[in-house]
Design a protein around this motif. Structure first.
Motif, PDB file in Angstrom:
ATOM      1  N   GLY A 119       0.819  -1.347  -0.294  1.00 34.77           N
ATOM      2  CA  GLY A 119      -0.082   0.404   0.024  1.00 34.77           C
ATOM      3  C   GLY A 119       0.988   1.033  -0.098  1.00 34.77           C
ATOM      4  N   GLY A 120      -0.109   2.123   0.154  1.00 39.11           N
ATOM      5  CA  GLY A 120       0.307   3.421  -0.173  1.00 39.11           C
ATOM      6  C   GLY A 120       2.138   3.867  -1.228  1.00 39.11           C
ATOM      7  N   VAL A 121       1.727   3.670  -2.248  1.00 39.28           N
ATOM      8  CA  VAL A 121       2.734   3.782  -3.691  1.00 39.28           C
ATOM      9  C   VAL A 121       1.868   4.955  -4.706  1.00 39.28           C
ATOM     10  CG1 VAL A 121       3.883   1.329  -3.612  1.00 39.28           C
ATOM     11  CG2 VAL A 121       1.823   1.417  -4.737  1.00 39.28           C
ATOM     12  N   GLY A 122       0.560   5.116  -4.847  1.00 39.37           N
ATOM     13  CA  GLY A 122       0.103   5.806  -5.347  1.00 39.37           C
ATOM     14  C   GLY A 122      -0.586   5.768  -6.949  1.00 39.37           C
ATOM     15  N   LYS A 123      -1.393   3.736  -6.142  1.00 43.12           N
ATOM     16  CA  LYS A 123      -1.719   3.669  -7.584  1.00 43.12           C
ATOM     17  C   LYS A 123      -3.664   4.256  -7.801  1.00 43.12           C
ATOM     18  CE  LYS A 123      -2.891   0.058  -5.465  1.00 43.12           C
ATOM     19  NZ  LYS A 123      -1.629  -0.173  -3.848  1.00 43.12           N
TER      20      LYS A 123
ATOM     21  N   VAL B   3     -13.978   6.415 -20.765  1.00 40.28           N
ATOM     22  CA  VAL B   3     -13.585   5.772 -19.637  1.00 40.28           C
ATOM     23  C   VAL B   3     -14.165   5.683 -19.175  1.00 40.28           C
ATOM     24  CG1 VAL B   3     -11.134   6.377 -18.065  1.00 40.28           C
ATOM     25  CG2 VAL B   3     -10.964   7.487 -20.499  1.00 40.28           C
ATOM     26  N   THR B   4     -13.327   4.662 -18.469  1.00 41.75           N
ATOM     27  CA  THR B   4     -14.611   4.374 -17.232  1.00 41.75           C
ATOM     28  C   THR B   4     -13.065   3.939 -15.488  1.00 41.75           C
ATOM     29  OG1 THR B   4     -16.538   3.460 -17.254  1.00 41.75           O
ATOM     30  CG2 THR B   4     -16.079   2.340 -15.837  1.00 41.75           C
ATOM     31  N   LEU B   5     -13.427   3.721 -14.566  1.00 40.39           N
ATOM     32  CA  LEU B   5     -12.233   3.244 -13.246  1.00 40.39           C
ATOM     33  C   LEU B   5     -12.840   2.719 -12.455  1.00 40.39           C
ATOM     34  CD1 LEU B   5      -9.833   5.906 -11.879  1.00 40.39           C
ATOM     35  CD2 LEU B   5     -11.375   4.176 -10.495  1.00 40.39           C
ATOM     36  N   VAL B   6     -12.737   1.303 -12.519  1.00 45.95           N
ATOM     37  CA  VAL B   6     -13.018   0.723 -11.221  1.00 45.95           C
ATOM     38  C   VAL B   6     -12.717   1.063 -10.347  1.00 45.95           C
ATOM     39  CG1 VAL B   6     -13.509  -1.923 -10.525  1.00 45.95           C
ATOM     40  CG2 VAL B   6     -13.982  -0.922 -13.352  1.00 45.95           C
ATOM     41  N   ASP B   7     -13.179   1.094  -9.065  1.00 45.95           N
ATOM     42  CA  ASP B   7     -12.155   1.415  -7.875  1.00 45.95           C
ATOM     43  C   ASP B   7     -12.669   0.155  -6.796  1.00 45.95           C
ATOM     44  OD1 ASP B   7     -11.279   0.836  -5.258  1.00 45.95           O
ATOM     45  OD2 ASP B   7     -12.479   3.298  -4.788  1.00 45.95           O
ATOM     46  N   ALA B   8     -11.479  -1.431  -6.962  1.00 46.69           N
ATOM     47  CA  ALA B   8     -11.560  -2.282  -7.167  1.00 46.69           C
ATOM     48  C   ALA B   8     -10.575  -2.873  -5.813  1.00 46.69           C
ATOM     49  CB  ALA B   8     -10.560  -3.283  -7.526  1.00 46.69           C
ATOM     50  N   ASP B   9     -10.712  -1.352  -5.257  1.00 44.27           N
ATOM     51  CA  ASP B   9      -9.899  -1.624  -3.785  1.00 44.27           C
ATOM     52  C   ASP B   9     -11.021  -1.427  -2.453  1.00 44.27           C
ATOM     53  OD1 ASP B   9      -8.714  -0.608  -0.825  1.00 44.27           O
ATOM     54  OD2 ASP B   9      -7.264  -0.188  -2.028  1.00 44.27           O
ATOM     55  N   PRO B  10     -12.037  -2.348  -1.316  1.00 43.25           N
ATOM     56  CA  PRO B  10     -12.232  -1.982  -0.675  1.00 43.25           C
ATOM     57  C   PRO B  10     -12.725  -0.811   0.427  1.00 43.25           C
ATOM     58  CG  PRO B  10     -11.627  -3.850  -0.120  1.00 43.25           C
ATOM     59  CD  PRO B  10     -10.505  -3.593  -1.259  1.00 43.25           C
TER      60      PRO B  10
ATOM     61  N   VAL C 228      -0.696  -4.169 -17.134  1.00 42.14           N
ATOM     62  CA  VAL C 228      -0.421  -3.991 -15.880  1.00 42.14           C
ATOM     63  C   VAL C 228       0.676  -2.967 -15.211  1.00 42.14           C
ATOM     64  CG1 VAL C 228       0.684  -6.206 -15.229  1.00 42.14           C
ATOM     65  CG2 VAL C 228      -0.391  -4.966 -13.288  1.00 42.14           C
ATOM     66  N   LEU C 229      -0.167  -1.970 -14.799  1.00 39.71           N
ATOM     67  CA  LEU C 229       1.003  -0.931 -14.035  1.00 39.71           C
ATOM     68  C   LEU C 229       1.350  -1.657 -12.277  1.00 39.71           C
ATOM     69  CD1 LEU C 229       0.200   2.053 -15.838  1.00 39.71           C
ATOM     70  CD2 LEU C 229       1.884   0.738 -16.638  1.00 39.71           C
ATOM     71  N   VAL C 230       2.478  -1.850 -12.307  1.00 39.42           N
ATOM     72  CA  VAL C 230       3.222  -1.600 -10.680  1.00 39.42           C
ATOM     73  C   VAL C 230       3.958  -0.549 -10.293  1.00 39.42           C
ATOM     74  CG1 VAL C 230       4.878  -2.869  -8.652  1.00 39.42           C
ATOM     75  CG2 VAL C 230       3.403  -3.678 -11.153  1.00 39.42           C
ATOM     76  N   PRO C 231       3.197   0.701  -9.362  1.00 37.05           N
ATOM     77  CA  PRO C 231       3.383   1.433  -9.184  1.00 37.05           C
ATOM     78  C   PRO C 231       4.415   1.396  -7.453  1.00 37.05           C
ATOM     79  CG  PRO C 231       0.942   1.584  -9.530  1.00 37.05           C
ATOM     80  CD  PRO C 231       1.547   0.477  -9.592  1.00 37.05           C
TER      81      PRO C 231
ATOM     82  N   TRP D 214      11.891  -1.924  -4.393  1.00 40.82           N
ATOM     83  CA  TRP D 214      11.268  -1.295  -6.511  1.00 40.82           C
ATOM     84  C   TRP D 214       9.936  -2.121  -6.254  1.00 40.82           C
ATOM     85  CZ3 TRP D 214      10.948  -6.712  -8.313  1.00 40.82           C
ATOM     86  CH2 TRP D 214      11.806  -6.771  -8.167  1.00 40.82           C
ATOM     87  N   ALA D 215       9.630  -3.325  -5.796  1.00 40.17           N
ATOM     88  CA  ALA D 215       7.748  -3.173  -6.221  1.00 40.17           C
ATOM     89  C   ALA D 215       7.865  -4.432  -5.131  1.00 40.17           C
ATOM     90  CB  ALA D 215       7.516  -4.125  -7.462  1.00 40.17           C
ATOM     91  N   SER D 216       6.234  -5.488  -4.169  1.00 42.52           N
ATOM     92  CA  SER D 216       6.529  -6.299  -3.446  1.00 42.52           C
ATOM     93  C   SER D 216       6.633  -7.404  -4.368  1.00 42.52           C
ATOM     94  CB  SER D 216       4.941  -6.446  -3.125  1.00 42.52           C
ATOM     95  OG  SER D 216       4.082  -7.310  -3.726  1.00 42.52           O
ATOM     96  N   ALA D 217       7.600  -8.443  -4.022  1.00 48.21           N
ATOM     97  CA  ALA D 217       7.861  -9.620  -4.319  1.00 48.21           C
ATOM     98  C   ALA D 217       6.908 -10.503  -4.869  1.00 48.21           C
ATOM     99  CB  ALA D 217       8.979 -10.342  -4.093  1.00 48.21           C
ATOM    100  N   GLU D 218       5.840 -10.528  -4.090  1.00 51.38           N
ATOM    101  CA  GLU D 218       4.407 -11.095  -4.157  1.00 51.38           C
ATOM    102  C   GLU D 218       3.789 -10.710  -5.094  1.00 51.38           C
ATOM    103  OE1 GLU D 218       0.466 -12.060  -1.972  1.00 51.38           O
ATOM    104  OE2 GLU D 218       1.944 -10.882  -0.778  1.00 51.38           O
ATOM    105  N   MET D 219       3.869  -9.576  -5.802  1.00 46.33           N
ATOM    106  CA  MET D 219       2.981  -9.152  -6.691  1.00 46.33           C
ATOM    107  C   MET D 219       3.540  -9.958  -8.343  1.00 46.33           C
ATOM    108  SD  MET D 219       0.418  -6.951  -7.418  1.00 46.33           S
ATOM    109  CE  MET D 219       0.234  -8.022  -8.857  1.00 46.33           C
ATOM    110  N   LEU D 220       5.010  -9.325  -8.329  1.00 41.83           N
ATOM    111  CA  LEU D 220       5.604 -10.278  -9.362  1.00 41.83           C
ATOM    112  C   LEU D 220       5.463 -11.665  -9.537  1.00 41.83           C
ATOM    113  CD1 LEU D 220       9.003  -8.528  -9.202  1.00 41.83           C
ATOM    114  CD2 LEU D 220       7.134  -7.676 -10.448  1.00 41.83           C
ATOM    115  N   GLN D 221       5.437 -12.068  -8.342  1.00 40.67           N
ATOM    116  CA  GLN D 221       5.130 -13.362  -8.178  1.00 40.67           C
ATOM    117  C   GLN D 221       3.870 -13.963  -8.863  1.00 40.67           C
ATOM    118  OE1 GLN D 221       6.531 -16.047  -8.289  1.00 40.67           O
ATOM    119  NE2 GLN D 221       4.961 -17.079  -8.747  1.00 40.67           N
TER     120      GLN D 221
END
Length: 212
Positions: free
Chosen positions: A10-14, A32-39, A105-108, A117-124
């Motif tokens: 979290g906190g990376v500016g998505k 354009v439509t933005l889907v807020d998939a964050d609870p 997919v963009l990984v901020p 530089w990014a979460s290892a879990e996200m890259l996996q």
């Protein structure tokens, strides 16, 4: 084109990047439509703040924080030019679903020794998704970069040969982004000639060129 902004950290500016990419493309006449998939619903909060201030509606924002995005979003994408997913941190099921739905997919990531530089879990998760979506395009994007700092330069240099690759565009750490968030505005509305607006425009152009 479905673009997902995801990082398990979290906190990376998505949300900031998702809103401003949507605003940039909508400002060019795209649907354009933005889907807020964050609870947490930060993009929906921004949309409500915009409505309360009587801001003109540039693009739609809908809440869809569930693990069935890959089944539901193709129908939504058929009616727009750009569908943007603002993903949630630390929600693996949602991230997997978003990855299966996305074209890009963009990984901020922030240039911080604590963030890496990014979460290892996200890259996996990206690697797992490519088993089913071998055409999935993934890129890292440096966000909240303090201009001219050593850590920003070192982070960019370390990522030059990385997979996923690093985008050329950088987004600075600028007060105007916080001002825009609190008022339901976009930086190009507050100051069309500001550096933040120019950075968002460059990022939007670079991302658009990634379309498979």
């Amino acid at each position: 084109m479905i673009v997902a902004l995801l990082n398990q950290k979290g906190g990376v500016g998505k949300t900031t990047l998702a809103l401003h990419l949507a605003g940039r493309w909508a400002g060019k006449g795209r649907r354009v439509t933005l889907v807020d998939a964050d609870p947490q619903g930060s993009a929906l909060d921004w949309s409500e703040a915009r409505a309360a201030s009587n801001g003109a509606r540039r693009f739609g924002v809908i809440g869809l924080a569930r693990e069935t995005l890959h089944r539901e979003l193709p129908a939504l994408a058929a009616d727009v030019d750009h569908l943007i997913i603002d993903g949630a941190p630390r929600t693996t099921g949602l991230a997997r679903s978003a990855l299966l739905a996305a074209d890009v997919v963009l990984v901020p990531a922030t240039p911080s020794p604590l963030d890496g530089w990014a979460s290892a879990e996200m890259l996996q998760l990206i690697e797992e998704a490519r088993v089913f979506r071998p055409d999935l395009v993934a890129r890292l994007v440096l966000n909240r970069c303090a201009s001219g700092t050593v850590i920003a330069r070192e982070t960019a240099a370390a990522l030059e040969a990385h997979d996923p690759p690093l985008l050329n565009s950088r987004i600075g750490q600028r007060v105007i982004f916080a001002q825009a968030a609190s008022t339901g505005s976009l930086v190009d509305e507050l100051d069309p000639g500001c550096l933040a607006a120019a950075e968002i425009a460059a990022l939007a152009s670079e991302v658009e060129a990634l379309q498979p």
